[in-house]
Design a protein around this motif. Structure first.
Motif, PDB file in Angstrom:
ATOM      1  N   GLY A 116       0.811  -1.209   0.000  1.00 53.77           N
ATOM      2  CA  GLY A 116       0.000   0.000   0.000  1.00 53.77           C
ATOM      3  C   GLY A 116       0.845   1.260   0.000  1.00 53.77           C
ATOM      4  N   MET A 117       1.944   1.252   0.755  1.00 55.02           N
ATOM      5  CA  MET A 117       2.840   2.414   0.766  1.00 55.02           C
ATOM      6  C   MET A 117       3.461   2.636  -0.610  1.00 55.02           C
ATOM      7  N   THR A 118       3.865   1.568  -1.267  1.00 57.27           N
ATOM      8  CA  THR A 118       4.443   1.685  -2.607  1.00 57.27           C
ATOM      9  C   THR A 118       3.413   2.217  -3.597  1.00 57.27           C
ATOM     10  N   ALA A 119       2.168   1.704  -3.532  1.00 55.15           N
ATOM     11  CA  ALA A 119       1.113   2.140  -4.440  1.00 55.15           C
ATOM     12  C   ALA A 119       0.764   3.606  -4.243  1.00 55.15           C
ATOM     13  N   TYR A 165       4.941   6.468  -1.712  1.00 53.46           N
ATOM     14  CA  TYR A 165       5.914   6.749  -0.657  1.00 53.46           C
ATOM     15  C   TYR A 165       7.322   6.458  -1.183  1.00 53.46           C
ATOM     16  N   ALA A 166       8.263   7.326  -0.887  1.00 46.59           N
ATOM     17  CA  ALA A 166       9.654   7.081  -1.266  1.00 46.59           C
ATOM     18  C   ALA A 166      10.109   5.774  -0.626  1.00 46.59           C
ATOM     19  N   PRO A 167      10.780   4.890  -1.378  1.00 45.94           N
ATOM     20  CA  PRO A 167      11.168   3.582  -0.813  1.00 45.94           C
ATOM     21  C   PRO A 167      11.991   3.700   0.472  1.00 45.94           C
ATOM     22  N   ALA A 218       6.884  13.098  12.998  1.00 45.83           N
ATOM     23  CA  ALA A 218       7.877  12.994  11.924  1.00 45.83           C
ATOM     24  C   ALA A 218       7.230  12.561  10.617  1.00 45.83           C
ATOM     25  N   VAL A 219       6.276  11.641  10.689  1.00 45.52           N
ATOM     26  CA  VAL A 219       5.555  11.219   9.488  1.00 45.52           C
ATOM     27  C   VAL A 219       4.775  12.395   8.902  1.00 45.52           C
ATOM     28  N   GLY A 220       4.146  13.191   9.780  1.00 47.99           N
ATOM     29  CA  GLY A 220       3.385  14.344   9.305  1.00 47.99           C
ATOM     30  C   GLY A 220       4.247  15.361   8.587  1.00 47.99           C
ATOM     31  N   VAL A 221       5.419  15.662   9.145  1.00 47.46           N
ATOM     32  CA  VAL A 221       6.332  16.622   8.502  1.00 47.46           C
ATOM     33  C   VAL A 221       6.799  16.086   7.162  1.00 47.46           C
ATOM     34  N   THR A 222       7.202  14.813   7.119  1.00 50.96           N
ATOM     35  CA  THR A 222       7.661  14.218   5.865  1.00 50.96           C
ATOM     36  C   THR A 222       6.539  14.185   4.835  1.00 50.96           C
ATOM     37  N   ALA A 223       5.330  13.843   5.263  1.00 47.18           N
ATOM     38  CA  ALA A 223       4.190  13.783   4.351  1.00 47.18           C
ATOM     39  C   ALA A 223       3.871  15.151   3.765  1.00 47.18           C
ATOM     40  N   HIS A 224       3.970  16.188   4.600  1.00 48.37           N
ATOM     41  CA  HIS A 224       3.703  17.544   4.108  1.00 48.37           C
ATOM     42  C   HIS A 224       4.746  17.970   3.075  1.00 48.37           C
ATOM     43  N   ASP A 240       4.001  15.764  -0.040  1.00 45.31           N
ATOM     44  CA  ASP A 240       2.618  15.770  -0.522  1.00 45.31           C
ATOM     45  C   ASP A 240       2.044  14.362  -0.650  1.00 45.31           C
ATOM     46  N   TYR A 241       2.220  13.559   0.406  1.00 44.64           N
ATOM     47  CA  TYR A 241       1.642  12.221   0.395  1.00 44.64           C
ATOM     48  C   TYR A 241       0.145  12.303   0.648  1.00 44.64           C
ATOM     49  N   PRO A 242      -0.640  11.378   0.079  1.00 44.45           N
ATOM     50  CA  PRO A 242      -2.111  11.486   0.152  1.00 44.45           C
ATOM     51  C   PRO A 242      -2.673  11.026   1.505  1.00 44.45           C
TER      52      PRO A 242
END
Length: 432
Positions: A123-126, A129-131, A186-192, A195-197
């Motif tokens: 799901g992360m790959t789809a 998300y950066a590997p 940390a996930v929130g900062v990286t996602a912002h 621009d992860y969905p």
């Protein structure tokens, strides 16, 4: 013992499994020491396992495998998705929250990383998300498992260091919660930044959250019942393991009704493999016991460290740095077995609470699973997402920053790990 340690390092460098390297180098001590009898090495290997408290380890491993076969993982994933799916990179938040709630079930960082890589990795790959970030997320989330009771590392430390396992279980809860929150930030900062969905565009309604929590209630109650049972003396740590097995079977058969004979057999098979590996390490580490004592290694280590400083905070920081470096090259379970009896007296000598030190030591050594060159969780995660170690380190910077912040906080603020055990079990006097 210096010669023995050098031989051990050479054998590990040549690719020999760590357990066998410990055994070969340990037996070498009895061959070269004129005052020792070779039969003593065999006796120590056998007697190392004759400790009633160690019985808790295979029982908790069995309980965890039973609980995994009851569909509990799926229910906890549903609860985590309900709570955090509306956040950006919702699948990453689901990973962190589920790792926290699953900690009391799996008790294994390697097991968690493998499981979440298989379940959430596609799901992360789809979702783009950066590997390297996905691998780092799987790996760092798995570290939460070491803090949430009943972590195997805490049981080993408590048994070898003669520290209350109940207090250790309670001490890991607050740092575990803080680590989960820091990783989510940390996930929130990286996602912002990338621009992860989101998984969905609205928060779950209270009724949806209540329904998901109700389906996961038996898993969420598991660590709470353990701590309270130990607190009020209903069972010892080993009896708690037996209770955990009975709890898992009852939940799987009576409530979830998913523990079939086939799943029961699979859980027993997985347990045999897991317990065999752990108990072999425990048994073979006994070959080092007499050599370390006879050569006064703990006393020499204590004198050397106290020669640097007797300030508890500074000494703790020195030990953290040393453990981080050692943990980069050796398995955390092996290091807990070898170092606990040497370092606990040092900590107590300068007034460091052994429960506080246990949380710091187990957490620090477990971080070696995430670091090159031989971090097992790192290698598993990178292989799952077909990424390189440099990319893994670079794209997971915020995640590693969150772990570093927690480690520094736990070292400098002992109350983070001591507040809950003092509340549940009562305060203890400081070690003089």
């Amino acid at each position: 013992m210096i010669t023995v340690f050098v031989v051990f390092l050479i054998l590990v460098a040549l690719g020999m499994p760590v357990a066998f390297a410990i055994g070969v180098s340990g037996f070498l001590y009895y061959l070269t020491e004129p005052t020792s009898d070779l039969t003593l090495a065999a006796q120590l290997t056998v007697t190392q396992t004759q400790n009633f408290a160690i019985l808790a380890i295979p029982l908790f491993v069995l309980a965890g495998n039973f609980l995994n076969e009851t569909g509990m993982t799926r229910r906890l994933l549903d609860l985590s998705s309900t709570l955090t799916g509306h956040l950006r990179a919702g699948l990453g938040h689901v990973n962190v929250v589920t790792a926290f709630t699953m900690g009391g079930v799996t008790s294994s960082a390697i097991g968690d990383a493998t499981m979440f890589g298989r379940v959430l990795g596609p799901g992360m790959t789809a979702r783009g998300y950066a590997p390297g970030f996905a691998a780092g997320l799987i790996g760092t989330s798995a570290i939460i498992t070491t803090l949430v009771p009943p972590g195997t590392g805490l049981i080993l430390y408590g048994t070898l260091g003669e520290v209350s396992i109940g207090r250790l279980f309670a001490a890991g809860v607050v740092p575990g919660i803080l680590l989960a929150l820091l990783l989510m930030a940390a996930v929130g900062v990286t996602a912002h930044r990338n621009d992860y969905p989101r998984e969905r565009h609205r928060m779950a309604r209270p009724r949806e959250i209540g329904s998901a929590a109700g389906r996961s209630a038996w898993a969420l109650l598991f660590p709470v019942i353990l701590i309270l049972g130990l607190r009020f003396g209903y069972f010892t740590p080993s009896e708690a393991g037996a209770f955990a097995v009975a709890y898992a079977v009852l939940v799987g058969v009576l409530f979830y009704r998913e523990l079939s004979w086939q799943r029961l057999g699979r859980a027993l098979g997985d347990t045999a493999v897991d317990v065999g590996m752990i108990m072999f390490l425990i048994a073979i580490s006994g070959t080092w016991t007499r050599g370390l004592t006879w050569d006064r290694v703990p006393q020499r280590l204590m004198d050397g460290l106290l020669g640097i400083t007797e300030n508890p905070t500074l000494l703790m920081l020195v030990l953290v740095v040393a453990l981080l470096v050692i943990g980069m090259f050796m398995d955390s379970t092996v290091l807990i077995l070898l170092l606990t009896t040497m370092l606990v007296p040092v900590a107590e000598r300068v007034g460091i609470d052994p429960v506080h030190f246990g949380i710091v030591m187990v957490l620090t050594l477990t971080l070696g699973l995430l670091t090159p060159p031989v971090g097992v969780v790192m290698l598993i995660a990178c292989a799952m997402f077909d990424t390189t170690v440099p990319a893994y380190l670079r794209q997971s910077g915020y995640l590693f920053g969150a772990i570093a912040l927690l480690l520094v906080g736990v070292v400098l603020v002992p109350e983070l790990s001591l507040w809950l055990p003092d509340l549940v079990f009562g305060a203890t006097e400081a070690t003089p």
